[in-house]
Write a protein that holds these residues in place. Structure first.
Motif, PDB file in Angstrom:
ATOM      1  N   SER A  38       1.882  -7.409   4.961  1.00  0.00           N
ATOM      2  CA  SER A  38       1.590  -8.105   6.325  1.00  0.00           C
ATOM      3  C   SER A  38       0.747  -7.927   7.110  1.00  0.00           C
ATOM      4  N   PHE A  39       0.943 -10.118   7.526  1.00  0.00           N
ATOM      5  CA  PHE A  39      -0.732  -9.910   8.338  1.00  0.00           C
ATOM      6  C   PHE A  39       0.075 -10.320   9.780  1.00  0.00           C
ATOM      7  N   LYS A  40      -0.682  -9.136  10.718  1.00  0.00           N
ATOM      8  CA  LYS A  40      -0.464  -8.583  12.107  1.00  0.00           C
ATOM      9  C   LYS A  40      -1.389  -9.640  13.114  1.00  0.00           C
ATOM     10  N   ASP A  41      -2.633 -10.128  12.422  1.00  0.00           N
ATOM     11  CA  ASP A  41      -3.472 -10.420  13.077  1.00  0.00           C
ATOM     12  C   ASP A  41      -4.491 -12.000  12.408  1.00  0.00           C
ATOM     13  N   ALA A  57      -0.699  -2.825   4.432  1.00  0.00           N
ATOM     14  CA  ALA A  57      -0.380  -3.244   3.458  1.00  0.00           C
ATOM     15  C   ALA A  57       0.349  -1.267   2.759  1.00  0.00           C
ATOM     16  N   PRO A  58       1.275  -1.310   2.145  1.00  0.00           N
ATOM     17  CA  PRO A  58       1.334   0.190   1.363  1.00  0.00           C
ATOM     18  C   PRO A  58       0.756   0.723   1.463  1.00  0.00           C
ATOM     19  N   ASP A  59      -0.449   0.829   0.633  1.00  0.00           N
ATOM     20  CA  ASP A  59      -1.460   1.335  -0.011  1.00  0.00           C
ATOM     21  C   ASP A  59      -2.610   0.519  -0.765  1.00  0.00           C
ATOM     22  N   ASP A  60      -3.511   1.399  -0.845  1.00  0.00           N
ATOM     23  CA  ASP A  60      -5.003   0.925  -0.717  1.00  0.00           C
ATOM     24  C   ASP A  60      -4.767   0.541  -2.648  1.00  0.00           C
ATOM     25  N   ALA A  61      -3.785   0.517  -3.099  1.00  0.00           N
ATOM     26  CA  ALA A  61      -3.250  -0.857  -4.786  1.00  0.00           C
ATOM     27  C   ALA A  61      -3.208  -2.034  -4.444  1.00  0.00           C
ATOM     28  N   VAL A  62      -2.502  -1.914  -3.432  1.00  0.00           N
ATOM     29  CA  VAL A  62      -2.059  -3.375  -2.755  1.00  0.00           C
ATOM     30  C   VAL A  62      -3.089  -4.132  -1.955  1.00  0.00           C
ATOM     31  N   ALA A  63      -3.553  -3.362  -1.064  1.00  0.00           N
ATOM     32  CA  ALA A  63      -4.899  -4.217  -0.844  1.00  0.00           C
ATOM     33  C   ALA A  63      -5.967  -4.877  -1.596  1.00  0.00           C
TER      34      ALA A  63
END
Length: 97
Positions: A38-41, A57-63
């Motif tokens: 999700s976006f926080k800001d 993000a759940p982890d670095d791979a998702v990011a």
């Protein structure tokens, strides 16, 4: 969830179609949400970077997948920083002994 700071710059293509940028932001928010994040800001900025987003993000791979997806559309280039909140910072420093 892991926090990430995304430093974002429009490409030449992105600036030419800047009026579509809010729609692209909405699509990016949905994409990250579909990936479990999700976006926080989000900020439009002046200076070296055009925009800054604070995301989870759940982890670095998702990011990484998210950043690559944004870049592959050709409207923006990103630099992503993994962010440690204050509590994690304090824990890391305290673990130094």
């Amino acid at each position: 969830m892991t926090m990430y700071i995304m430093l974002i710059n429009w490409t030449e293509q992105g600036v030419k179609t800047v009026r579509d940028s809010p729609k692209r932001l909405d699509a990016a928010k949905k994409l990250l949400s579909d990936m479990g994040g999700s976006f926080k800001d989000f900020y439009l900025t002046m200076g070296e970077h055009d925009m800054v987003a604070v995301c989870e993000a759940p982890d670095d791979a998702v990011a990484a997948r998210f950043a690559l997806s944004l870049g592959s559309a050709g409207n923006v280039r990103t630099r992503t920083l993994k962010a440690f909140p204050e509590a994690a910072y304090r824990e890391l420093i305290n673990s130094l002994g």
